[in-house]
Write a protein that holds these residues in place. Structure first.
Motif, PDB file in Angstrom:
ATOM      1  N   GLU A  78       0.978  -1.226   0.188  1.00 25.48           N
ATOM      2  CA  GLU A  78      -0.084  -0.031   0.061  1.00 25.48           C
ATOM      3  C   GLU A  78       0.606   1.076   0.076  1.00 25.48           C
ATOM      4  O   GLU A  78       1.978   1.814   0.729  1.00 25.48           O
ATOM      5  CB  GLU A  78      -0.767   0.086   1.401  1.00 25.48           C
ATOM      6  N   GLN A  79       0.729   2.108  -0.607  1.00 22.82           N
ATOM      7  CA  GLN A  79       1.398   3.433  -1.182  1.00 22.82           C
ATOM      8  C   GLN A  79       1.037   4.430  -0.124  1.00 22.82           C
ATOM      9  O   GLN A  79       0.378   4.017   1.136  1.00 22.82           O
ATOM     10  CB  GLN A  79       1.434   3.568  -2.013  1.00 22.82           C
ATOM     11  N   ASP A  80       1.762   4.927   0.181  1.00 21.76           N
ATOM     12  CA  ASP A  80       1.694   6.510   1.317  1.00 21.76           C
ATOM     13  C   ASP A  80       0.678   6.946   0.933  1.00 21.76           C
ATOM     14  O   ASP A  80       0.228   7.240  -0.319  1.00 21.76           O
ATOM     15  CB  ASP A  80       3.164   7.271   1.502  1.00 21.76           C
ATOM     16  N   HIS A  81       0.168   7.342   2.121  1.00 24.05           N
ATOM     17  CA  HIS A  81      -1.222   7.902   1.795  1.00 24.05           C
ATOM     18  C   HIS A  81      -1.486   9.278   1.790  1.00 24.05           C
ATOM     19  O   HIS A  81      -1.819   9.957   0.909  1.00 24.05           O
ATOM     20  CB  HIS A  81      -1.731   8.411   2.758  1.00 24.05           C
ATOM     21  N   PRO A  84       0.202   9.634  -3.157  1.00 23.13           N
ATOM     22  CA  PRO A  84       0.983   8.269  -3.293  1.00 23.13           C
ATOM     23  C   PRO A  84       1.254   8.833  -4.997  1.00 23.13           C
ATOM     24  O   PRO A  84       1.996   7.275  -5.130  1.00 23.13           O
ATOM     25  CB  PRO A  84      -0.833   7.858  -3.100  1.00 23.13           C
ATOM     26  N   ALA A  87       4.998   8.348  -4.388  1.00 20.31           N
ATOM     27  CA  ALA A  87       5.408   7.265  -3.554  1.00 20.31           C
ATOM     28  C   ALA A  87       6.234   6.577  -4.623  1.00 20.31           C
ATOM     29  O   ALA A  87       6.049   6.308  -5.477  1.00 20.31           O
ATOM     30  CB  ALA A  87       3.677   6.097  -3.219  1.00 20.31           C
ATOM     31  N   GLY A  96       6.106   1.913   2.479  1.00 20.86           N
ATOM     32  CA  GLY A  96       4.658   2.490   2.111  1.00 20.86           C
ATOM     33  C   GLY A  96       3.758   1.819   3.810  1.00 20.86           C
ATOM     34  O   GLY A  96       4.039   2.005   4.938  1.00 20.86           O
ATOM     35  N   ASN A 216      -7.146   7.680  -2.283  1.00 19.98           N
ATOM     36  CA  ASN A 216      -5.654   7.907  -1.486  1.00 19.98           C
ATOM     37  C   ASN A 216      -5.131   6.232  -0.981  1.00 19.98           C
ATOM     38  O   ASN A 216      -3.953   6.404  -0.455  1.00 19.98           O
ATOM     39  CB  ASN A 216      -5.248   9.469  -0.563  1.00 19.98           C
ATOM     40  N   GLU A 217      -6.102   5.058  -1.303  1.00 19.69           N
ATOM     41  CA  GLU A 217      -5.664   3.946  -0.886  1.00 19.69           C
ATOM     42  C   GLU A 217      -4.698   2.819  -1.369  1.00 19.69           C
ATOM     43  O   GLU A 217      -5.723   2.582  -2.453  1.00 19.69           O
ATOM     44  CB  GLU A 217      -6.879   3.451   0.213  1.00 19.69           C
ATOM     45  N   TRP A 218      -3.988   3.088  -2.015  1.00 20.68           N
ATOM     46  CA  TRP A 218      -3.915   2.343  -3.855  1.00 20.68           C
ATOM     47  C   TRP A 218      -2.776   1.310  -3.367  1.00 20.68           C
ATOM     48  O   TRP A 218      -2.028   1.365  -2.349  1.00 20.68           O
ATOM     49  CB  TRP A 218      -3.132   3.095  -4.565  1.00 20.68           C
TER      50      TRP A 218
END
Length: 228
Positions: A78-81, A84, A87, A96, A216-218
């Motif tokens: 999960e990439q940084d919020h 992203p 990221a 992450g 923003n949750e990737w």
């Protein structure tokens, strides 16, 4: 006496309800196969064969489809919020919101697909060819019928991993996450197909599967695709 008996019955029934109820686990997905061949056509993600995997993807039989969220390391990066789109595009196993497994580019590309290390093989394709990518539902298939899976592919071959922003500028497909076959809500096989751009010359390209669960949750998975 009647009041006490009624209270006891209600209490027992309530406890039974709660003890028998198991909340559905929320989990996060990843791409396991980049070149899936469905036995019954392109929309069959349950029966078939994988001809190309994500980087360093374990193919041991001890890992059944969709079970790698409990592996160490797991497959969901999960990439940084905060930002992203700036990221790391591919997990390095260190950064992450969820670090995931190491999916950075290997110095020798073939090392990430070495069968002696238990990894699946690399995808080999032609420009213009249709590839089908697969992922497990992880209890989210009914929530997302909209195209919120992005497929990005580097424009230039034989180079180090490019930035997330540059990958976004090279989006080649948008797929609906909830395109799934039958199965358990957690490990239901899902997927979608896309065409390799015709302007990709022979070489090895970075391909990224990127899924947005919430704002923003990737989550991402990375693979190398050799174009012949």
């Amino acid at each position: 006496m009647v009041l006490k008996l009624s209270f006891t019955i209600v209490l027992i029934a309530t406890l039974a309800l709660f003890t028998s109820y198991t909340p559905q686990a929320e989990a996060h997905s990843w791409a396991d196969c980049i070149d899936w061949k469905g036995a019954n056509g392109r929309n069959d993600f349950k029966n078939g064969k994988c001809n190309g995997y994500a980087r360093r993807f374990p193919t041991s039989k001890k890992y059944s489809f969709g079970s790698l969220d409990s592996a160490s390391p797991n497959r969901h990066y999960e990439q940084d919020h905060d930002n992203p789109n700036s990221a790391l595009p591919c997990s390095d196993g260190k950064h992450g919101e969820e670090t995931g497994a190491n999916e950075t580019r290997a110095k020798n590309i073939k090392d990430a697909y070495d069968p002696k290390k238990g990894y699946g093989k690399m995808t080999v394709a032609r420009a213009g060819q249709t590839l089908c990518v697969r992922w497990p539902a992880k209890n989210h298939s009914k929530e997302y019928k909209v195209p919120n899976v992005q497929i990005h592919m580097a424009r230039v071959p034989n180079r180090s991993d490019i930035s997330q922003r540059e990958l976004i500028r090279n989006t080649i497909a948008n797929l609906p996450y909830g395109n799934c076959n039958s199965g358990s809500s957690d490990r239901r096989p899902c997927g979608g197909c896309f065409k390799v751009p015709t302007n990709r010359k022979p070489g090895v390209y970075l391909l990224q599967w990127r899924w947005m669960l919430n704002k923003n949750e990737w989550y991402t998975s990375c693979a190398d695709v050799q174009i012949r």
